[in-house]
Structure formats: C-alpha cells, structure tokens
Design a protein around this motif. Structure first.
Motif, PDB file in Angstrom:
ATOM      1  N   ARG A 102       0.846  -1.306  -0.035  1.00 21.89           N
ATOM      2  CA  ARG A 102       0.031   0.121  -0.165  1.00 21.89           C
ATOM      3  C   ARG A 102       0.709   1.395   0.150  1.00 21.89           C
ATOM      4  N   SER A 103       1.893   1.217   0.635  1.00 24.37           N
ATOM      5  CA  SER A 103       2.863   2.317   0.916  1.00 24.37           C
ATOM      6  C   SER A 103       3.309   2.906  -0.570  1.00 24.37           C
ATOM      7  N   SER A 104       3.573   1.972  -1.670  1.00 26.88           N
ATOM      8  CA  SER A 104       4.408   2.268  -2.715  1.00 26.88           C
ATOM      9  C   SER A 104       3.331   2.077  -3.826  1.00 26.88           C
ATOM     10  N   CYS A 105       2.310   1.394  -3.832  1.00 19.93           N
ATOM     11  CA  CYS A 105       1.676   1.031  -4.986  1.00 19.93           C
ATOM     12  C   CYS A 105       0.361   2.089  -5.035  1.00 19.93           C
ATOM     13  N   HIS A 106       0.358   3.002  -6.136  1.00 16.79           N
ATOM     14  CA  HIS A 106      -0.846   4.026  -6.160  1.00 16.79           C
ATOM     15  C   HIS A 106      -1.316   3.716  -7.545  1.00 16.79           C
ATOM     16  N   PHE A 107      -2.528   3.552  -7.660  1.00 15.17           N
ATOM     17  CA  PHE A 107      -2.862   3.251  -9.157  1.00 15.17           C
ATOM     18  C   PHE A 107      -3.952   4.361  -9.181  1.00 15.17           C
ATOM     19  N   ASP A 108      -4.127   4.918 -10.329  1.00 14.48           N
ATOM     20  CA  ASP A 108      -5.464   6.076 -10.794  1.00 14.48           C
ATOM     21  C   ASP A 108      -6.498   5.408 -10.923  1.00 14.48           C
ATOM     22  N   TYR A 109      -6.161   4.229 -11.814  1.00 12.71           N
ATOM     23  CA  TYR A 109      -7.479   3.469 -12.241  1.00 12.71           C
ATOM     24  C   TYR A 109      -7.117   2.171 -12.226  1.00 12.71           C
ATOM     25  N   ILE A 110      -8.299   1.225 -11.645  1.00 12.48           N
ATOM     26  CA  ILE A 110      -8.544  -0.092 -11.492  1.00 12.48           C
ATOM     27  C   ILE A 110      -9.241  -0.694 -12.756  1.00 12.48           C
ATOM     28  N   MET A 111      -9.000  -1.588 -13.595  1.00  7.81           N
ATOM     29  CA  MET A 111     -10.001  -1.969 -14.714  1.00  7.81           C
ATOM     30  C   MET A 111      -9.993  -3.450 -14.493  1.00  7.81           C
ATOM     31  N   ALA A 112     -11.277  -3.906 -14.729  1.00  6.09           N
ATOM     32  CA  ALA A 112     -11.687  -5.257 -14.679  1.00  6.09           C
ATOM     33  C   ALA A 112     -12.802  -5.552 -15.571  1.00  6.09           C
ATOM     34  N   ALA A 113     -12.797  -6.524 -16.383  1.00 10.80           N
ATOM     35  CA  ALA A 113     -13.748  -6.762 -17.449  1.00 10.80           C
ATOM     36  C   ALA A 113     -14.139  -8.452 -17.187  1.00 10.80           C
ATOM     37  N   ASP A 114     -15.345  -8.479 -16.885  1.00 11.78           N
ATOM     38  CA  ASP A 114     -15.761  -9.970 -16.643  1.00 11.78           C
ATOM     39  C   ASP A 114     -14.815 -10.892 -15.527  1.00 11.78           C
ATOM     40  N   VAL A 115     -14.643 -10.191 -14.446  1.00  6.46           N
ATOM     41  CA  VAL A 115     -14.138 -10.880 -13.398  1.00  6.46           C
ATOM     42  C   VAL A 115     -14.944 -11.599 -12.538  1.00  6.46           C
ATOM     43  N   VAL A 116     -16.215 -11.214 -12.678  1.00  2.00           N
ATOM     44  CA  VAL A 116     -17.356 -11.930 -11.792  1.00  2.00           C
ATOM     45  C   VAL A 116     -18.225 -12.892 -12.548  1.00  2.00           C
ATOM     46  N   TYR A 117     -17.997 -14.289 -12.285  1.00  2.00           N
ATOM     47  CA  TYR A 117     -18.729 -15.343 -12.859  1.00  2.00           C
ATOM     48  C   TYR A 117     -18.691 -16.333 -11.917  1.00  2.00           C
ATOM     49  N   HIS A 118     -19.116 -17.669 -12.241  1.00  2.00           N
ATOM     50  CA  HIS A 118     -19.115 -18.721 -11.498  1.00  2.00           C
ATOM     51  C   HIS A 118     -17.749 -19.192 -11.156  1.00  2.00           C
ATOM     52  N   HIS A 119     -17.040 -18.808  -9.938  1.00  2.00           N
ATOM     53  CA  HIS A 119     -15.917 -19.226  -9.386  1.00  2.00           C
ATOM     54  C   HIS A 119     -16.013 -18.903  -7.971  1.00  2.00           C
ATOM     55  N   PRO A 120     -15.081 -19.563  -7.257  1.00  2.00           N
ATOM     56  CA  PRO A 120     -15.370 -19.575  -5.758  1.00  2.00           C
ATOM     57  C   PRO A 120     -14.434 -18.629  -4.992  1.00  2.00           C
ATOM     58  N   PHE A 121     -13.916 -17.669  -5.853  1.00  2.00           N
ATOM     59  CA  PHE A 121     -12.952 -16.442  -5.374  1.00  2.00           C
ATOM     60  C   PHE A 121     -13.642 -14.967  -5.314  1.00  2.00           C
ATOM     61  N   LEU A 122     -14.777 -15.062  -4.931  1.00  2.00           N
ATOM     62  CA  LEU A 122     -15.413 -13.683  -4.936  1.00  2.00           C
ATOM     63  C   LEU A 122     -15.168 -13.084  -3.970  1.00  2.00           C
ATOM     64  N   ASP A 123     -14.980 -13.492  -2.554  1.00  2.00           N
ATOM     65  CA  ASP A 123     -14.254 -13.056  -1.331  1.00  2.00           C
ATOM     66  C   ASP A 123     -12.907 -12.472  -1.717  1.00  2.00           C
ATOM     67  N   GLU A 124     -12.064 -13.148  -2.117  1.00  2.00           N
ATOM     68  CA  GLU A 124     -10.672 -12.561  -2.713  1.00  2.00           C
ATOM     69  C   GLU A 124     -10.883 -11.576  -3.366  1.00  2.00           C
ATOM     70  N   LEU A 125     -11.871 -11.599  -4.436  1.00  2.00           N
ATOM     71  CA  LEU A 125     -11.685 -10.682  -5.502  1.00  2.00           C
ATOM     72  C   LEU A 125     -12.168  -9.065  -4.820  1.00  2.00           C
ATOM     73  N   LEU A 126     -13.102  -9.209  -3.894  1.00  2.00           N
ATOM     74  CA  LEU A 126     -13.528  -8.358  -3.134  1.00  2.00           C
ATOM     75  C   LEU A 126     -12.394  -7.646  -2.347  1.00  2.00           C
ATOM     76  N   ARG A 127     -11.639  -8.460  -1.623  1.00  2.00           N
ATOM     77  CA  ARG A 127     -10.371  -7.952  -0.874  1.00  2.00           C
ATOM     78  C   ARG A 127      -9.284  -7.367  -1.798  1.00  2.00           C
ATOM     79  N   THR A 128      -9.256  -7.933  -3.127  1.00  4.37           N
ATOM     80  CA  THR A 128      -8.279  -7.396  -3.794  1.00  4.37           C
ATOM     81  C   THR A 128      -8.602  -5.982  -4.377  1.00  4.37           C
ATOM     82  N   PHE A 129      -9.949  -5.667  -4.687  1.00  4.87           N
ATOM     83  CA  PHE A 129     -10.319  -4.443  -5.027  1.00  4.87           C
ATOM     84  C   PHE A 129      -9.946  -3.439  -3.813  1.00  4.87           C
ATOM     85  N   ASP A 130     -10.234  -3.843  -2.549  1.00  6.36           N
ATOM     86  CA  ASP A 130     -10.084  -2.997  -1.482  1.00  6.36           C
ATOM     87  C   ASP A 130      -8.752  -2.666  -1.183  1.00  6.36           C
ATOM     88  N   HIS A 131      -7.806  -3.629  -1.309  1.00 12.93           N
ATOM     89  CA  HIS A 131      -6.449  -3.617  -1.066  1.00 12.93           C
ATOM     90  C   HIS A 131      -5.702  -2.540  -2.400  1.00 12.93           C
TER      91      HIS A 131
END
Length: 223
Positions: A138-167
């Motif tokens: 967090r201290s050194s990574c700064h992104f102006d934009y996060i882009m995602a296309a079709d990352v939500v579908y039938h997979h068991p990692f939706l909790d991990e995906l949300l944590r990744t967006f948050d981080h």
C-alpha cells in the motif's frame, strides 16, 4: 441505440483472412490493429464481450477519462486486450492474472505494444486475495485506475476478489468495471461491492447483458 452501439462494438472484432498455425483474433481500437492469441483451455485465455465494451468506452471517452501518464492496473487481464488499449491510449499499465496465464498475456502485450506506446506495460502475477501487501504494498503502489472486465462469474473466489479491489483502491482511485450478469450468486456480488464502494452505472447494454460501472471508495465519488 443499444443495438447500434453493440453493433459498433462488435464491428471492432475481425478474424484473419488466412488460417495460420496459431489461432488469433483481431481488433481495431485506439487507431491500431490488435492481434490477440487465444486458447480454448482456459476462461482467462479468451476475449469476452465485456472486454470489448470496456475498450470501446476507453477509446470513445478518452477526453473525460484521459489515461495519458496515468497508473493503471488491470485485474484478471486474461488475453490482455484492455491493458493493450489502455497502453495505446498513453497509460502506464500493469496487467495481472494467474501464473498459468502470464505467458500468453505477455506475448499478446509485447506483440501489440512494443514501440507503439509511451509507456511499455508490465505483466505481473496476481492471485486474488493472496500476498497482496507483499506484491502490491500500500505504501508504494498507487493506481489512478483499476480496470476489470468479466471478473465476476461462477468461481469460488468472490471474497478474494473483493479483498483485492479493497487493497488496490486508494481514496482517489477510479474503478472501471464491465460485468456480464449471469447467475444470482454472482449478481449478489454487486451488493457486497457496494458496502465498500460507491457505484455508478456508466453504460448499460441489455443486448449483451453487460453493465459498465464506475466506482470509488465510499464518500469519494465526485459529482
């Protein structure tokens, strides 16, 4: 209007006139012909319509969403089409995905961006929810934009995906997310996403069942 725009988006895709030993699809975005090598053995190695929707939006809204010299990360980059278009539009891009997809992703990005972009994009492993602080501190990574296309579908990692967006998301980071609505379980992710982020519908394409969202941390969305 929806049908006209969808037709315009789909016209950006073309297939090679001659069959070669390597299967590829072509796309016209950002003034370039982009050749994407695909594979049929992985969901992540195929170009899905949500990626085309996001690329079309980036190209046709380049004044409002000026990517020149902006730090951009794409999660679930797959074949790399969105990352390539963002790079051609001037962004400094980090394209991420699972380790088994990085070889094809690197190939596509190098083939379509070398000597064509202001900033050469980089490819990096990102398994959602795993070693986030180690690989993207967090201290050194700064992104102006996060882009995602079709990352939500039938997979068991939706909790991990949300944590990744948050981080990855700082207070001034803008998320551009194209989602194809499929099953109720995946659709419920939108509600969970809204516990952390303000969400605005930018475009809606009923013909494709795809919605394009803009999101920012709660309370940070500009009017």
């Amino acid at each position: 209007e929806d049908e006209q725009i969808v037709a315009e988006i789909m016209r950006r895709r073309f297939v090679p006139a001659l069959i070669t030993h390597k299967a590829w699809e072509g796309f016209h975005f950002a003034g370039h012909e982009i050749r994407i090598t695909e594979a049929t053995d992985s969901y992540g190695a195929v170009v899905w319509p949500s990626a085309l929707v996001l690329c079309y939006f980036l190209e046709t809204n380049s004044k409002q969403y000026n990517l020149i010299d902006k730090n951009v990360i794409e999660i679930g980059a797959g074949t790399g089409l969105v990352s390539i278009v963002a790079s051609l539009l001037g962004a400094l891009v980090t394209a991420t995905d699972l380790p088994e997809l990085l070889g094809n992703l690197q190939h596509n990005i190098l083939q379509n961006t070398k000597l064509k972009c202001k900033h050469q994009p980089c490819v990096k492993e990102l398994s959602w929810g795993i070693d986030l602080e180690k690989n993207f501190p967090r201290s050194s990574c700064h992104f102006d934009y996060i882009m995602a296309a079709d990352v939500v579908y039938h997979h068991p990692f939706l909790d991990e995906l949300l944590r990744t967006f948050d981080h990855l998301c700082k207070n001034d980071t803008v998320i551009l997310w194209a989602m194809k609505f499929r099953l109720e379980k995946e659709n419920q992710f939108v509600g969970r996403f809204q516990t952390l982020f303000d969400l605005e519908v930018i475009s809606n394409f009923p013909g494709l069942n795809i919605t394009l969202y803009k999101a920012m941390r709660k309370g940070k969305m500009k009017a």
